[in-house]
Design a protein around this motif. Structure first.
Motif, PDB file in Angstrom:
ATOM      1  N   HIS A  48       0.846  -1.205   0.000  1.00  0.00           N
ATOM      2  CA  HIS A  48       0.000   0.000   0.000  1.00  0.00           C
ATOM      3  C   HIS A  48       0.870   1.238   0.000  1.00  0.00           C
ATOM      4  CE1 HIS A  48      -3.887  -1.965   0.851  1.00  0.00           C
ATOM      5  NE2 HIS A  48      -3.122  -2.879   1.429  1.00  0.00           N
TER       6      HIS A  48
ATOM      7  N   CYS B   4       0.558  -5.316   4.097  1.00  0.00           N
ATOM      8  CA  CYS B   4      -0.497  -5.972   4.858  1.00  0.00           C
ATOM      9  C   CYS B   4      -0.341  -7.470   4.610  1.00  0.00           C
ATOM     10  CB  CYS B   4      -1.868  -5.468   4.424  1.00  0.00           C
ATOM     11  SG  CYS B   4      -2.257  -5.900   2.721  1.00  0.00           S
TER      12      CYS B   4
ATOM     13  N   HIS C  40      -1.675  -9.121   2.488  1.00  0.00           N
ATOM     14  CA  HIS C  40      -1.834  -9.387   1.064  1.00  0.00           C
ATOM     15  C   HIS C  40      -0.601  -8.939   0.282  1.00  0.00           C
ATOM     16  CE1 HIS C  40      -3.655  -8.582  -2.991  1.00  0.00           C
ATOM     17  NE2 HIS C  40      -4.186  -9.744  -2.743  1.00  0.00           N
TER      18      HIS C  40
ATOM     19  N   HIS D  63      -9.220  -6.427  -2.956  1.00  0.00           N
ATOM     20  CA  HIS D  63      -8.585  -6.473  -1.662  1.00  0.00           C
ATOM     21  C   HIS D  63      -9.080  -5.351  -0.747  1.00  0.00           C
ATOM     22  CE1 HIS D  63      -5.502  -6.652   1.355  1.00  0.00           C
ATOM     23  NE2 HIS D  63      -5.072  -5.458   1.048  1.00  0.00           N
TER      24      HIS D  63
ATOM     25  N   CYS E 295      -8.288  -4.070   3.413  1.00  0.00           N
ATOM     26  CA  CYS E 295      -7.571  -4.334   4.665  1.00  0.00           C
ATOM     27  C   CYS E 295      -7.479  -3.034   5.454  1.00  0.00           C
ATOM     28  CB  CYS E 295      -6.188  -4.896   4.359  1.00  0.00           C
ATOM     29  SG  CYS E 295      -5.019  -3.655   3.777  1.00  0.00           S
TER      30      CYS E 295
HETATM   31 ZN   LIG Z   1      -3.800  -4.533   2.195  1.00  0.00          ZN
END
Ligand SMILES: [Zn+2]
Ligand SMILES: [Zn+2]
Length: 1361
Positions: free
Chosen positions: A487, A504, A506, A599, A601
Motif C-alpha cells: 500500500h 499488509c 496481502h 482487496h 484491509c
Molecule cells: Zn492490504
C-alpha cells in the motif's frame, strides 16, 4: 583416517594437519546428520568431495591450494561464540574483498561493511521439520552440533537434506530477548552464494524432462474446477506466482498463502500442511510453479469461498522462466519442452557469483525509485469496491486450519483481535484517504526500528511492516528488497516520510540481495508496539504516531525518569490518554485480507491526522510560546480607546506590559501535548520538566467539594509524577521598554529600547493524566480507589486483616501495577535524589551547614520504592503533622539564621505559621502521605513559625493556608530536631512570640489530603478572607487585610532603576537584561469579583520578591496580608508590604469575549441612591440637557504643554518636541426623568456627543491648530470662553452645543465615578449647602452632589436595544 590421509602424502606438514582436522570435523559434525537421500557415502568420501569443492572454489593459480587460513566452524560454535556480524567468502582474494567493502560503504556512507571472518561452514539444509519441533517453514543449516536459521535468496527444493559447503555467507547475531532464548535464535545466516553440494546425487540437478505437466491444469481451468467439488479430487496446477503472502502462525498453526495468475485470472493456494511450509521461501512473485496434490477446501472464516489447499502429498516444482511466455498463450502443454535448467545445482561456481543465484526476470515492479510515478500493477487493489455480503462457509470440506481466524489470536504476537464498535462519523480532518497498491524495488537505507517494523527505502520512502507478523531476517541497511501489492500512502503521519509503503497480509516482501553492511543491534523495547497495533486495531496514522511518541519519549525521558524498557508502557498510557474516542479500523479478518478480491484491509483507508495532537518537548513548547509571544503582539491594540490622544508619558506605560494567552489545544496546525515530570526546583515555582528543558507552571486544583471550583494546588504527591498535559494555557508576558512620542510612531520599532518575555503555562492538576505516578501519588490513588469501591467509607491504616476477599484482590492488583512501575519510580527517585544532592552540594559550596553533608551521604543509600513493604535502604525518620495557618510571601530577605560566615546578602525565604498537631513520631521508614494515625494526633497543639530559606523555598507553591501536611526529617530518630526554638534577636530581645523552626533542605513535606484526615481536624478554620466589597466597605481601623478577587486589569506603573536589584543568590536563572526589565517593578492590579462589579486597586512592589507568575487578567488571586489605605479623595486601595503573599486560586477563561451582553439598563435616580451596590457599569437612556463644559486642546506629547502652530509652547526650559496629540474633554448634564447626572465624555466619544461626522471633527481639530487650545463652559443659557467672545470657533461650538443635534435623547453606556460609589444618602460630609432665592426669600438646603458618570460609549437611537 589413515586411508584418507594417504591421498595427501606429498602435502606439507601444515596442510596435512589442516586436512586431518577437516576429516575429523566432517566425520563428527556432518556425517551423522546425513539423511537417506544422500545415499551411502563414507566420511572419507565426504571429506574428499569437500576438499575438491574447496580447492575448486579457492583455486586460481595452483589447482592444489588449500585455504589454510580458514577454520571449520560448527553451527554450535558459530551461534555461541560469534557475537558480532561477520561475513565469510571463500572465493575472494584480498583485493576482491577490498573492492567489495569499498562499493558497499560507498553506497551507504554511514555504515561499515561486514568484517570478514575466515570460517568454513558445512552442513545440511533442512526445512525446519525436525522430529522434535513442529514445522515452522523456516530453512535451517544443520550439523551434528545444532541448527541455525538461514535466509536464502532463491532456494531450490532440490537442496533440502543434502550435505553442502557454503562458500559465501553472512552471520548476523540477534539481540538477546531473554535468558530462555533458544540457541538457534541467537543469530541467523544469510547464504549469499549457492551452496556447493558435497555429493553428486542425481536429484541435485534439475531435470527438465521430469517436469511433468501432463495432468496439470492452468489457473483459469482450476478456478472453474473448484466451483464443483468432487470428493477425493486432487488437482495439479501451474501458473505464474502473483503473490506470496507472509507466513502466519495462528494459535500454534502455521500457514501461508500464495496466489497464481494466468492472464486476468488468479487463484489462491493455501498452504497449511507443515511439511510444505518451506515453500514460502522458494516461491517468489513472477516465478512459475507447478503444484500437485491440491484439494479443494471451503474456508469457514472466509465467506464460504473455496480455495485449493496443499496436502501431505503435494509437491512443488519451480518451472523454468521461459515457460511463462508459453503460459500466457493458451497452454499447449503436450508440445511443450521445457528449457534447460537455470536452477541446477552442480553449476560451475562462476554462475553463482557473489550476488547469489540468478533470479528470474520480474514483471511489473520496475527499478523506478519514484513510488508516486509507479502504476499499480493491480489497480483493483486501490478501489474499495463493494464488500461481499457475509456468508457462512457451507463447504463440505472442513476448514483446513480448523479455527475461526477472526477470533483466534496470532500466537506470534499473542494478542487477540477484539471486536470494534461502529465508527462514528469522521470529522473533516479525519476523513479517510484511500491508499494505492503498488510494487516497489529498492535498497533499505535505514532501520528506524526493526521491532516496530519501520524502515526507510532509498533514503526517501518509509516502509512499515507492522501489519504483517514481524519475524523478518535480512532486513538490514543495504539489503535490496522487492515489494508487491504494497500500500502506498501519502503523508499518513507528519512524523515520518511523506511517502510511506505499508505491507499488509496481502503484500509480498522478499529480500533480493543481502546487505554487505554491518548493522547495530536493534533496541528491543519497541517490540510490544505491534502488539498494541493488533490489540487496538490501530490505523496506520495512529501506529506511526505511537512509534513517534516512543522515540520522542526515549529522547526526552530516558534514562533520567523512565527506564528504557518502560518506554513502551508510558507510550501506551500516553496513547490511551489521547485516543479516547477515536476508533481504529474494523476487525481484521485474516483470510479475507489475504484472499479476497478486490482487496480490503486496514491499510486501504487511512486518516491523515489521527490522533490530532502533537507531542512536543518542553523546550519546543517554550520556543512556540516565545515565538507566539511577539508574533501575536499588536501595540496599537494595547492602547485604550482614547489611545490617539495619549501623551508620551501616558502612552509608553500602557504598552510596557501585556500578556498573550492561548490554549495548548488551539495551537495550529495541531494541538500541543506535553509530557513531563512535575518538580519543585530550588526556586519558588512548580515546574514541568523533561530532558530538553523545564517550564514554569501555575497550577490549581479542583476543590474537594462538589462545586467544581478551583483552589490553589497543595498536594505534594504530584511532585515526581510523570504526567501528560493536554489542557493548558500558554501565558506569554511581554515587557517592553519604549520611548514612543505618540501613537503615530507605534509602527517604528526603533523606539523600543528593550523587550523581553516571560513564558509559562497554567494548568489545573485535575486535568493532568498520570503516566507514571510518584510513590506518594500511587498510594494515594490506591487508597482513593479503595475508598470509592467501598462506597465512600474510609479505610484507616492497619485494617488490612478486615478487608474482604475482593478488596484484597483489588489491592493486590493495584500493588502489582505499582510493582510494574516500581522500577522506574525508584529510578526516578534515585535521580531526583541525585539532583537534591547536587543542590545540596551547591548549598555547601555557598557555605551551608555541615550537617547537610552528613545527611546526604546517608541519604545516598536510601531508596524508596512505591508504597507497600519496606525495602532495605529505607531509613528511619521522624515526623510531625501540621496545619498551616498562614503563609508569608516569598521574598529576598536578610535572614540572620544560617547565614553566619557568609557574605552579606539577601536570601530567598518565606515563613509559615503552622499548628503542630500531636507528638513527634518515629518511623522505620518514610510514612509519606499515609493516612493520619491515631498516635500522631495525641498531645497538645502548638504554634510554630516554619522558616523556609534558600532551597527549601521550593515548597512554596504547594504550601497553602488551611492544608494539612506531614513534615518529615529523614535519617534521624531525635525528636528535638522538630522542636522549634525561640529565636532571640542579637540584642537579646525576643523577636517572635512563637518558636521557630528552620526547614532543612532534605526535609520532606507530604500533603494529607481529605481522605487521609480523620474528622476532628478537617474542620480547621483558616484565616478570614474578605471579598473585594468587604475591603472597600470595612471600617477604616483595619490595617492588614486578606481578600480574593479576579484581576481585571494590570498596569505597570513605573520602571525602577537597577540599583534596587537585591543580591540574589543562586536561585534565579534569568539573564541580566531580564532582571533589568523586571527589577523594581511596580504594578497596579484592578481586582473585582464580577466583571462589572466594584473594583479595588492593588499596588504591588515587586522589587524584593521573585517575579510572581500568574498575575494576569482573568485569574482569581488571593491577596494575603495587604495594607488597606485611603487615598486623598477617600477612595480605598491596597498595597503590598514585605509579608504580603499572592496565591493564584483559580485560572481565568481564555475566551475573554464572555461578557458581550449589554450592561443593564438603569435609572439615574436609582443609581444615585444605590451607588456601586447597584452596578458599576450601566446603560442610561436620557436626554442631554446641556453641555456644561468642553475643552479641546493640542497637547505636546512629550511635556504635555499646549502645542500651537507646529511647536510646543513651553519655554522654561524650551521644548523642541515635534509631535502633538489632540485631546478633548466634555461634561454634560443628562436627565432621564428619575434623576440627573453629570456625565464626562472623553476624546473618542465627544464627536458622537457633538453629532459631528468624522470630516467635521477632523476639520475642527485642524482649525484649532493655530490657537492650540479652546475651553468653553456654560454660563446661564450660553457658552462662554476664557478669551475672546467673538471667536468664530466659539460661536460655532456654542451653536452646535445648544442645538438639537447635541441636546437630544441618547442611550449611553456609563461607568460610575469612584466618587459616586457610595450612595449619596450616606455621604453627608460631601453634601453641599446650596442657596435658592424665591422672591425676597432665601432658602438654604443640603444638596447631594449630582451623580458622576463617565460615558464609554454612545448608542445612537437606531443602535438601541
Ligand atoms: Zn492490504
Ligand atoms: Zn513640549
Amino acid at each position: 583416517m589413515e586411508s584418507f590421509m594417504d591421498n595427501f602424502r606429498e602435502r606439507s606438514e601444515v596442510e596435512r594437519e589442516w586436512l586431518q582436522e577437516l576429516f575429523v570435523f566432517v566425520r563428527d559434525n556432518l556425517f551423522p546428520v546425513l539423511g537417506p537421500t544422500t545415499g551411502s557415502v563414507s566420511p572419507e568420501q565426504l571429506s574428499l568431495a569437500m576438499i575438491r569443492r574447496v580447492e575448486r572454489a579457492v583455486g586460481s593459480s595452483s589447482a592444489r591450494s588449500l585455504p589454510l587460513s580458514y577454520r571449520l566452524i560448527s553451527v554450535a560454535e558459530l551461534v555461541t561464540w560469534q557475537r558480532t556480524p561477520c561475513c565469510s567468502n571463500l572465493t575472494w582474494s584480498t583485493a576482491q574483498h577490498r573492492e567489495w567493502v569499498r562499493e558497499a560503504e560507498q553506497a551507504l556512507p554511514n555504515h561499515k561493511a561486514l568484517p570478514r571472518a575466515s570460517l568454513l561452514l558445512i552442513g545440511c539444509l533442512s526445512d525446519g521439520c525436525d522430529p522434535e519441533r513442529s514445522c515452522d517453514g523456516a530453512w535451517r543449516v544443520r550439523d551434528a552440533t545444532g541448527t541455525v536459521h538461514c535466509e536464502l535468496l532463491s532456494p531450490s527444493p532440490l537442496w533440502l537434506g543434502l550435505p553442502v559447503l557454503f562458500p559465501c555467507w553472512n552471520y548476523i547475531p540477534q539481540p538477546a530477548l531473554g535468558k530462555d532464548q533458544e540457541v538457534e535464535e541467537r543469530g541467523y545466516l544469510e547464504l549469499v552464494g549457492c551452496p556447493l553440494a558435497l555429493t553428486s546425487v542425481p536429484e541435485m540437478t534439475f531435470n527438465p524432462a521430469e517436469v511433468n505437466l501432463k495432468r496439470a491444469v492452468g489457473v483459469r481451468e482450476a478456478a472453474e474446477l473448484i466451483q464443483h467439488r468432487v470428493r477425493g479430487l486432487r488437482v495439479k496446477v501451474y501458473g505464474e506466482v502473483s503473490g506470496v503472502y507472509p507466513l502466519l502462525n495462528i494459535a500454534g498453526k502455521s500457514l501461508f498463502c500464495l496466489r497464481l495468475r494466468e492472464g486476468r485470472h488468479t487463484l489462491p493456494l493455501l498452504v497449511t500442511e507443515p511439511c510444505c511450509l518451506w515453500w514460502q521461501q522458494c516461491v517468489c512473485v513472477g516465478g512459475s510453479v507447478c503444484v500437485s496434490g491440491l484439494r479443494v477446501c471451503a474456508l469457514q472464516g472466509w465467506s464460504g469461498n473455496r480455495v485449493l489447499c496443499a496436502t501431505s502429498q503435494s509437491s512443488l516444482t519451480l518451472l523454468p522462466d521461459t515457460l511463462i511466455q508459453d503460459l500466457s498463450d493458451p497452454p499447449t502443454l503436450d508440445k511443450h519442452t521445457p528449457d534447460p535448467d537455470p536452477v541446477g545445482l552442480d553449476p560451475p561456481l562462476s554462475d553463482c557469483s557473489s550476488t547469489g543465484c540468478p533470479l528470474p526476470e520480474r514483471r511489473g515492479a520496475g527499478p523506478d525509485p519514484d513510488p508516486v510515478g509507479l502504476d499499480p500493477p493491480l489497480s483493483d487493489c486501490s478501489s474499495t469496491g463493494c464488500p461481499l455480503p457475509e456468508r457462512r462457509g457451507a463447504g463440505p470440506d472442513p476448514d483446513p486450519v480448523g479455527i475461526d481466524p477472526t477470533l483466534s489470536d496470532c500466537s506470534s504476537t499473542g494478542c487477540p483481535l477484539p471486536e470494534r464498535g461502529p465508527d462514528p462519523d469522521p470529522s473533516p480532518i479525519l476523513r479517510p484517504k484511500l491508499s494505492k497498491a503498488i510494487s516497489y524495488k529498492g535498497v533499505l537505507t535505514s532501520v528506524l526500528s526493526a521491532a516496530a517494523g519501520l524502515y526507510v527505502i532509498d533514503g526517501k520512502v518509509g516502509l512499515c511492516l507492522a501489519y504483517q507478523p514481524l519475524q523478518r531476517r535480512g532486513l538490514r541497511p543495504g539489503a535490496e528488497i522487492e515489494l508487491h501489492d504494497v500500500h502506498f500512502l501519502y503523508r499518513p503521519s507528519p512524523h515520518f516520510h511523506p511517502c510511506m509503503l505499508c505491507v499488509c497480509l496481502h503484500s509480498s516482501l522478499r529480500v533480493t540481495s543481502f546487505s554487505r553492511l554491518g548493522s547495530e543491534v536493534d533496541r528491543p523495547s519497541d517490540a510490544p508496539l505491534p502488539w498494541l497495533l493488533l490489540e487496538r486495531n490501530l490505523g496506520v496514522s495512529q501506529y506511526l504516531w505511537l512509534c513517534h511518541c516512543c522515540r520522542a519519549l526515549r529522547d526526552r525521558l530516558v534514562p533520567r525518569w523512565v527506564k528504557e524498557e518502560c518506554v513502551y508502557v508510558v507510550a501506551r498510557r500516553l496513547f490511551e490518554c489521547v485516543v479516547t474516542s477515536e476508533k481504529g479500523g474494523g476487525r481484521r479478518d485474516i483470510y479475507r485480507e489475504m484472499l479476497q478480491e478486490p482487496h480490503h484491509c486496514p491499510l486501504t483507508e487511512y486518516s491523515v491526522s489521527s490522533p490530532v495532537c502533537e507531542y512536543v518537548s518542553v523546550s519546543d513548547c517554550v520556543c512556540v510560546m516565545e515565538k507566539e509571544c511577539w508574533s501575536s503582539l499588536s501595540l496599537s491594540s494595547l492602547l485604550p480607546a482614547c489611545g490617539s490622544s495619549l501623551t508620551q508619558a501616558e502612552l509608553n506605560p500602557s504598552i510596557a506590559w501585556s500578556v498573550g494567552l492561548s490554549l495548548g489545544q488551539d495551537i495550529q496546525p495541531r494541538p500541543l501535548l506535553l509530557v513531563g515530570v512535575l518538580e519543585l526546583p530550588g526556586t519558588h515555582t512548580l515546574r514541568l520538566r523533561d530532558q530538553t528543558g523545564a517550564v514554569t507552571c501555575v497550577a490549581v486544583e479542583t476543590g474537594d467539594d462538589d462545586s467544581g471550583g478551583q483552589r490553589a494546588a497543595n498536594n505534594t504527591a504530584w511532585i515526581g509524577c510523570l504526567v501528560c498535559v493536554q489542557r493548558f494555557t500558554m501565558v506569554m508576558e511581554r515587557f517592553v521598554q519604549s520611548e514612543f512620542p505618540s501613537y503615530r510612531h507605534l509602527d517604528q520599532d526603533s523606539y523600543i529600547t528593550h523587550k523581553h518575555c516571560r513564558v509559562y503555562i497554567q494548568l489545573c492538576l485535575n486535568d493532568l493524566q498520570i503516566l507514571s505516578p510518584s510513590a506518594a501519588m500511587a498510594s494515594l490513588l490506591l487508597r482513593e480507589n479503595i475508598r470509592t469501591t467501598q462506597g465512600g467509607e474510609r479505610v484507616e491504616g492497619g485494617e488490612r486483616e478486615e478487608m474482604s476477599e475482593t478488596e484484597r484482590e483489588r489491592r493486590e492488583k493495584g500493588g502489582e501495577e505499582r510493582e510494574e512501575r516500581r522500577d522506574d519510580v525508584s529510578e526516578r527517585k534515585k535521580r531526583s535524589r541525585e539532583e537534591e544532592r547536587i543542590e545540596e552540594k551547591k548549598e555547601e559550596r555557598e557555605g551551608g551547614a555541615k550537617r547537610a553533608r552528613q545527611n546526604h551521604t546517608e541519604n545516598e543509600t536510601c531508596s524508596q520504592p512505591g508504597g507497600g513493604a519496606s525495602l532495605p535502604g529505607d531509613r528511619p525518620c521522624i515526623s510531625v503533622v501540621m496545619c498551616v495557618e498562614g503563609k508569608e510571601g516569598v521574598a529576598w530577605r536578610n535572614e540572620g539564621i544560617a547565614c553566619e560566615g557568609e557574605e552579606a546578602g539577601l536570601s530567598l525565604c518565606f515563613s509559615v505559621r503552622a499548628d503542630l498537631i500531636g507528638q513527634i513520631q518515629r518511623w522505620g521508614r518514610d510514612p509519606r502521605n499515609c493516612p493520619l494515625q491515631e498516635r500522631e494526633t495525641d498531645g497538645q497543639t502548638r504554634t510554630v513559625e516554619l522558616l523556609f530559606v534558600r532551597s527549601s523555598v521550593r515548597w512554596f507553591p504547594l504550601i497553602q493556608a488551611g492544608s494539612f501536611y506531614r513534615l518529615i526529617a529523614p535519617n534521624t530518630q531525635d525528636p528535638s530536631v522538630l522542636i522549634g526554638c525561640r529565636v532571640a534577636g542579637r540584642s537579646g530581645v525576643v523577636l517572635h512570640t512563637n518558636p521557630s523552626l528552620l526547614v532543612r533542605s532534605d526535609w520532606r513535606i507530604h500533603t494529607l489530603t481529605h481522605p487521609l484526615l480523620t474528622t476532628p481536624y478537617s474542620q480547621f478554620v483558616s484565616q478570614k478572607v474578605m471579598s473585594v466589597a468587604e475591603v472597600l466597605d470595612c471600617s477604616s481601623g483595619v490595617d492588614l487585610v486578606s481578600f480574593h478577587g479576579v484581576i481585571s486589569q494590570r498596569i505597570t506603573l513605573q520602571r525602577g532603576t537597577t540599583t534596587h536589584t537585591p543580591t540574589q543568590r543562586g536561585t534565579t536563572t534569568h539573564t541580566p537584561a531580564q532582571r533589568d526589565v523586571e527589577a523594581g517593578l511596580s504594578v497596579r492590579l484592578t481586582v473585582c469579583v464580577e466583571p462589572r462589579g466594584r473594583s479595588l486597586q492593588v499596588y504591588l512592589d515587586l522589587s524584593l520578591t521573585p517575579y510572581p507568575p500568574g498575575l494576569v487578567p482573568g485569574n482569581t488571586v488571593q491577596f494575603t496580608s495587604f495594607q488597606r489605605r485611603l487615598s486623598r479623595v477617600g477612595g480605598v486601595y491596597c498595597r503590598s508590604v514585605p509579608v504580603s503573599c499572592l496565591t493564584i486560586m483559580a485560572l481565568g477563561k481564555t475566551d475573554t469575549q464572555s461578557c458581550d451582553s449589554p450592561p443593564p439598563m438603569i435609572l439615574l435616580g436609582v443609581w444615585a441612591l444605590a451607588g456601586a451596590e447597584q452596578c458599576i457599569l450601566g446603560r442610561v437612556r436620557g436626554h442631554v440637557v446641556c453641555v456644561l463644559y468642553l475643552q479641546l486642546q493640542w497637547t505636546c506629547s512629550l511635556c504635555g504643554s499646549i502645542y500651537t502652530q507646529e511647536r510646543c509652547t513651553r519655554s522654561q526650559p524650551p521644548c523642541n518636541s515635534t509631535s502633538a496629540v489632540f485631546q478633548a474633554e466634555a461634561k454634560a448634564a443628562v436627565e432621564d426623568g428619575s434623576g440627573e447626572a453629570h456625565i464626562w465624555f472623553s476624546c473618542p466619544v465627544i464627536s458622537g456627543l457633538l453629532g459631528l461626522a468624522m470630516p467635521q471633527w477632523e476639520g475642527l481639530q485642524r482649525s484649532l491648530r493655530v490657537r492650540g487650545h479652546l475651553r468653553v463652559y456654560t454660563r446661564g443659557r450660553s457658552l462662554v470662553c476664557d478669551v475672546d467672545a467673538d471667536d468664530p470657533l466659539l460661536q460655532y461650538l456654542s451653536c452646535v452645543c445648544s442645538s438639537s443635534t447635541v441636546c437630544r435623547p441618547l442611550t449611553l453606556i456609563c461607568t460610575l465615578h469612584t466618587r459616586s460609589h457610595t450612595p449619596a444618602a450616606r455621604r453627608e460630609d460631601s453634601s453641599q449647602l446650596k442657596r435658592f432665592t424665591r422672591g425676597d426669600r432665601e432658602f438654604v438646603t443640603r444638596m447631594p452632589p449630582p451623580l458622576q458618570l463617565t460615558c464609554t460609549h454612545i448608542l445612537e437611537e437606531r443602535e438601541r436595544d
